[in-house]
Write an enzyme that holds these catalytic residues in place. Sequence first.
Site, short mmCIF file in Angstrom:
data_model
loop_
_atom_site.label_atom_id
_atom_site.label_comp_id
_atom_site.label_asym_id
_atom_site.label_seq_id
_atom_site.Cartn_x
_atom_site.Cartn_y
_atom_site.Cartn_z
N LEU A 16 63.78 75.64 56.71
CA LEU A 16 65.18 75.23 56.72
C LEU A 16 65.90 75.59 55.43
O LEU A 16 67.11 75.45 55.33
CB LEU A 16 65.27 73.71 56.90
CG LEU A 16 65.08 73.16 58.30
CD1 LEU A 16 65.24 71.65 58.29
CD2 LEU A 16 66.09 73.78 59.26
N LYS A 190 69.76 64.69 68.28
CA LYS A 190 68.55 63.92 68.59
C LYS A 190 67.34 64.29 67.72
O LYS A 190 66.65 63.39 67.20
CB LYS A 190 68.21 64.08 70.07
CG LYS A 190 67.12 63.14 70.58
CD LYS A 190 67.62 61.73 70.87
CE LYS A 190 68.40 61.71 72.17
NZ LYS A 190 69.15 60.47 72.36
N CYS A 382 53.49 96.91 38.16
CA CYS A 382 52.09 96.51 38.21
C CYS A 382 51.26 97.56 38.96
O CYS A 382 51.04 98.64 38.43
CB CYS A 382 51.97 95.11 38.80
SG CYS A 382 50.51 94.26 38.17
N ARG A 463 44.38 92.27 37.02
CA ARG A 463 43.04 92.34 36.43
C ARG A 463 42.79 93.68 35.78
O ARG A 463 41.93 93.82 34.92
CB ARG A 463 41.97 92.19 37.51
CG ARG A 463 41.82 90.80 38.04
CD ARG A 463 40.66 90.70 39.02
NE ARG A 463 40.95 89.65 39.97
CZ ARG A 463 40.90 88.35 39.69
NH1 ARG A 463 40.52 87.95 38.50
NH2 ARG A 463 41.22 87.45 40.60
N HIS A 509 55.64 92.08 35.63
CA HIS A 509 56.55 91.89 36.77
C HIS A 509 57.95 91.50 36.27
O HIS A 509 58.23 90.30 36.12
CB HIS A 509 56.02 90.79 37.69
CG HIS A 509 54.80 91.19 38.44
ND1 HIS A 509 54.85 91.75 39.70
CD2 HIS A 509 53.50 91.14 38.11
CE1 HIS A 509 53.62 92.01 40.11
NE2 HIS A 509 52.78 91.65 39.16
N GLU A 511 60.63 91.42 37.82
CA GLU A 511 61.45 90.72 38.84
C GLU A 511 61.49 89.21 38.64
O GLU A 511 62.46 88.56 39.04
CB GLU A 511 60.94 91.07 40.25
CG GLU A 511 59.57 90.53 40.64
CD GLU A 511 58.41 91.45 40.29
OE1 GLU A 511 58.56 92.23 39.32
OE2 GLU A 511 57.35 91.38 40.93
N1 GLN Z 1 45.63 95.14 41.77
C1 GLN Z 1 46.13 95.46 40.46
C2 GLN Z 1 45.45 94.67 39.37
O1 GLN Z 1 44.86 93.64 39.63
C3 GLN Z 1 47.63 95.25 40.40
C4 GLN Z 1 48.04 93.82 40.52
C5 GLN Z 1 49.50 93.65 40.84
O2 GLN Z 1 50.17 94.58 41.26
N2 GLN Z 1 50.03 92.45 40.68
O3 GLN Z 1 45.49 95.06 38.24
#
Ligand code: GLN
Length: 538
Positions: A16, A190, A382, A463, A509, A511
């Site tokens: 919602l 309702k 990433c 990672r 990231h 974003e």
């Molecule tokens: N799989 C990649 C890593 O672990 C990229 C991870 C991702 O894009 N957040 O490094």
Amino acid sequence: MNVKHIFITGGVVSSLGKGITAAALALLLEKRGYRVAMQKLDPYFNVDPGTMNPYQHGEVFVTADGAETDLDLGHYERIAGIDCTKESNFTSGKIYSNVIARERAGGYLGGTVQVIPHITDEIKAAMRSLHRPDVDIAITEIGGTAGDIESLPFLEAARQFRLEAGRNNALFLHLTLVPYIRAAGELKTKPSQHSVAVLRGIGITPDLLVCRTEMPLEEEHLRKLALFCNLPRECVIEERDVRNTIHEVPLELAAQKLDEKTLELLNLEVLPLDLDSYRAWLDDILHPTAQCTVAVVGKYVRCQDAYKSVYEALHHAGFAHHARIKIRPIDAEDFETGDPAQLLKDVDAMVIPGGFGNRGVAGKIIAAGYARKHALPCLGICLGMQCMVIEFARTELGWHDANSTEFDPETAHPVIDLMDDQRNTSAKGGTMRLGGYVCRLDPASRCAALYGGSEVVERHRHRYEFNPVFRTQLEEAGLRIAGTTPDGKLAEIVEPRNSNAYYIGCQFHPEFRSRPRQPHPLFDGLIAAALKNQQQGE
Ligand code: GLN
């Protein structure tokens, strides 16, 4: 002042927009001068959503302090401008595992451990974890729908919390659906009555009822809901589907005085509210003068929530350039068989977002190569950045087997490799490199110019990393390491050295840091480059 608490529950159906409503209310309260903290309680048993498939859960939002959380926290940060923390998201899994760990440590002194009071006490402690000196009002959104077995302990804890805090220190806002039955041409109250009855059955009487609807509610509906739900008429608020953007929601709620009513119920002064600049901004973004199409080459493109923050960040950059952004999600696997030129027809820019696992990686590498060769503005995030590095190594150094050890552990050219501190980690949950890290920028890079500074803090979730063993060779082949960790060891941003085109890969990231009125510099630069290309092409 003691911290006042608002609990937000949902009824009738899920999806919602509780998160958006909670964030819109938080924005209004903040604009009236109150300091708000926000939190989401999720009833599932995963300790956090970090291990969940995006098709199950949508995006995993990463906070600055490194928590992997529900995507509603993205709404809190973007709409209300609130910085979330580890205390902003608790799941049943986390609550129960804390209680069980304490039981194993002998913390209950021989007592029987039960949902009430032990689980509910743990939930109340989670709610109170928002009570910091810099917080006036804490908003807790309870995931799920009234009547779900899973969310019962959370609702019970909220009921107890209110009883203990006192009537004017905590309130319940219930978000419900008033469906329109097309065949009958009627709106139906309702289901909402029933969902309030369910709440009353567990001892919660909502103080405010916010009704999601696709059609305008008549006064008659609002009165009926008030009567049956035991509420004053002014505590029943309509929240109709907005026409253009979620950023209209705060204005709709303010027009019906939801924030004023909330403050009155909490015995707080109704401080003045000035929405003029917000209204002007909204008017501005609703009247774009340009348009551009951005391809998002991912593997979860059929799920509209999997790249939520990426899509939002693109729109934010569009707002700053008065441009309407048309997002074209493209399945990365399509590049493995299809013609990139055809797939990217009429596309002005590309984002290759993050991801895990082998599926779609070959397509992302092809897409990255096409963008680099054809000067199509491209931002790799990433895994997207990692694909850019792999493509560069294969094409410019002729290392055809260059790869990430995530996908080919045996490659002779592991240009992307497991980070050192990941080698002895086998547990999957919460063990990645997570949250905000400082990145130092090369002053000669395009990124430094975009950021307008020399150091930034960006959020990570990975990672694997750029393998420093191959750094010199990749640099000599023309790849600039535009950003590194402060010790210079980890490569965080790459861009080709001799190119005027926008082509940037970042290990973090961006974003997650984009805000509607403060687009992220890397997204801003991407859209600027896309619009510039359009003009040059005219
Ligand atoms: N799989 C990649 C890593 O672990 C990229 C991870 C991702 O894009 N957040 O490094």
